[in-house]
Scaffold this motif. Structure first.
Motif, mmCIF file in Angstrom:
data_model
loop_
_atom_site.group_PDB
_atom_site.id
_atom_site.type_symbol
_atom_site.label_atom_id
_atom_site.label_comp_id
_atom_site.label_asym_id
_atom_site.label_seq_id
_atom_site.Cartn_x
_atom_site.Cartn_y
_atom_site.Cartn_z
ATOM 1 N N ILE A 1 39.924 42.938 46.748
ATOM 2 C CA ILE A 1 39.776 41.568 45.719
ATOM 3 C C ILE A 1 38.576 41.407 45.458
ATOM 4 N N GLU A 2 38.108 41.406 44.275
ATOM 5 C CA GLU A 2 36.834 40.842 43.989
ATOM 6 C C GLU A 2 36.940 39.396 43.710
ATOM 7 N N PHE A 3 36.423 38.173 44.415
ATOM 8 C CA PHE A 3 36.592 36.968 44.427
ATOM 9 C C PHE A 3 35.074 36.385 43.656
ATOM 10 N N TYR A 4 35.285 35.563 42.634
ATOM 11 C CA TYR A 4 34.133 35.176 41.919
ATOM 12 C C TYR A 4 34.081 33.629 42.096
ATOM 13 N N GLY A 5 33.293 32.892 42.649
ATOM 14 C CA GLY A 5 33.517 31.568 42.915
ATOM 15 C C GLY A 5 32.186 30.695 43.146
ATOM 16 N N SER B 1 37.785 37.130 32.856
ATOM 17 C CA SER B 1 38.800 36.138 32.512
ATOM 18 C C SER B 1 38.910 35.755 31.119
ATOM 19 N N GLY B 2 37.546 35.602 30.492
ATOM 20 C CA GLY B 2 37.511 35.141 28.986
ATOM 21 C C GLY B 2 37.252 33.717 29.088
ATOM 22 N N LEU B 3 37.256 32.937 30.268
ATOM 23 C CA LEU B 3 37.157 31.668 30.473
ATOM 24 C C LEU B 3 36.045 31.350 31.342
ATOM 25 N N GLN B 4 35.288 29.792 31.342
ATOM 26 C CA GLN B 4 34.480 29.641 32.222
ATOM 27 C C GLN B 4 35.305 28.783 33.246
ATOM 28 N N LYS B 5 36.189 29.239 34.049
ATOM 29 C CA LYS B 5 36.794 28.421 35.159
ATOM 30 C C LYS B 5 36.781 29.563 36.152
ATOM 31 N N ILE B 6 36.707 28.807 37.385
ATOM 32 C CA ILE B 6 36.607 29.614 38.811
ATOM 33 C C ILE B 6 37.668 29.029 39.766
ATOM 34 N N PRO B 7 38.291 29.879 40.750
ATOM 35 C CA PRO B 7 37.777 31.091 41.015
ATOM 36 C C PRO B 7 38.449 32.025 40.041
ATOM 37 N N VAL B 8 37.684 33.246 40.038
ATOM 38 C CA VAL B 8 38.346 34.334 39.352
ATOM 39 C C VAL B 8 38.644 35.634 40.205
ATOM 40 N N LEU B 9 39.829 35.844 40.382
ATOM 41 C CA LEU B 9 40.216 37.051 41.365
ATOM 42 C C LEU B 9 40.540 38.205 40.741
ATOM 43 N N LEU B 10 39.946 39.302 40.774
ATOM 44 C CA LEU B 10 40.093 40.552 40.286
ATOM 45 C C LEU B 10 40.823 41.630 41.478
ATOM 46 N N PHE B 11 42.036 41.747 41.084
ATOM 47 C CA PHE B 11 42.770 42.631 42.220
ATOM 48 C C PHE B 11 42.717 44.043 42.050
ATOM 49 N N PRO B 12 43.195 44.891 43.192
ATOM 50 C CA PRO B 12 42.846 46.133 43.053
ATOM 51 C C PRO B 12 43.687 46.836 41.825
ATOM 52 N N ASP B 13 44.802 46.379 41.267
ATOM 53 C CA ASP B 13 45.754 46.852 40.069
ATOM 54 C C ASP B 13 45.002 46.637 38.804
ATOM 55 N N GLY B 14 43.892 45.932 38.816
ATOM 56 C CA GLY B 14 43.201 45.625 37.453
ATOM 57 C C GLY B 14 43.583 44.334 37.025
ATOM 58 N N SER B 15 44.467 43.583 37.492
ATOM 59 C CA SER B 15 44.963 42.433 37.093
ATOM 60 C C SER B 15 44.171 41.299 37.578
ATOM 61 N N HIS B 16 44.098 40.140 37.300
ATOM 62 C CA HIS B 16 43.265 38.924 37.548
ATOM 63 C C HIS B 16 43.863 37.586 37.313
ATOM 64 N N LEU B 17 43.618 36.871 38.128
ATOM 65 C CA LEU B 17 43.958 35.352 38.002
ATOM 66 C C LEU B 17 42.760 34.510 38.028
ATOM 67 N N SER B 18 42.947 33.376 37.089
ATOM 68 C CA SER B 18 41.761 32.447 37.134
ATOM 69 C C SER B 18 42.264 30.875 37.470
ATOM 70 N N GLU B 19 41.601 30.287 38.286
ATOM 71 C CA GLU B 19 42.214 28.860 38.810
ATOM 72 C C GLU B 19 43.451 28.977 39.216
ATOM 73 N N ILE C 1 28.872 32.791 42.059
ATOM 74 C CA ILE C 1 28.459 32.807 40.802
ATOM 75 C C ILE C 1 27.023 31.826 40.540
ATOM 76 N N ASP C 2 26.969 31.069 41.310
ATOM 77 C CA ASP C 2 25.704 30.046 41.325
ATOM 78 C C ASP C 2 24.316 30.915 41.858
ATOM 79 N N ASP D 1 26.977 37.978 38.224
ATOM 80 C CA ASP D 1 28.185 37.696 38.855
ATOM 81 C C ASP D 1 29.089 36.555 37.875
ATOM 82 N N LYS D 2 28.140 35.643 37.361
ATOM 83 C CA LYS D 2 28.857 34.564 36.479
ATOM 84 C C LYS D 2 29.211 35.218 35.407
#
Length: 84
Positions: free
Chosen positions: A6-10, A50-68, A36-37, A42-43
């Motif tokens: 998982i790629e974790f942006y925070g 995500s298309g949003l300025q919210k964190i965390p952003v989690l990019l999963f191996p299947d290509g899906s993502h979750l924001s916050e 991201i700081d 990375d920011k």
């Protein structure tokens, strides 16, 4: 062969990021942390995903993502991907 990660942006100041990170560490889920700081690239990537300025952003191996995501939502996603 290792499992996809998982790629974790925070950021360290982000309470939701610390909560998500603690949950994944609790379950022993591997992830690559992107501060991201510390990196404008990375920011920008987190916003691109995500298309949003919210964190965390989690990019999963299947290509899906979750924001916050809430803890239950994140746990549900990790279960769905057989990561826990």
């Amino acid at each position: 062969m290792s499992e996809p990660t998982i790629e974790f942006y925070g950021a360290q100041w982000c309470g939701d990021c610390r909560r998500a990170q603690a949950l994944m560490e609790h379950f022993g889920v591997d992830f690559n942390y992107h501060d991201i700081d510390a990196s404008e690239a990375d920011k920008a990537r987190a916003i691109e995903i995500s298309g949003l300025q919210k964190i965390p952003v989690l990019l999963f191996p299947d290509g899906s993502h979750l924001s916050e995501p809430s803890s239950p939502l994140l746990q549900e996603k990790l279960t769905e991907l057989n990561l826990i």
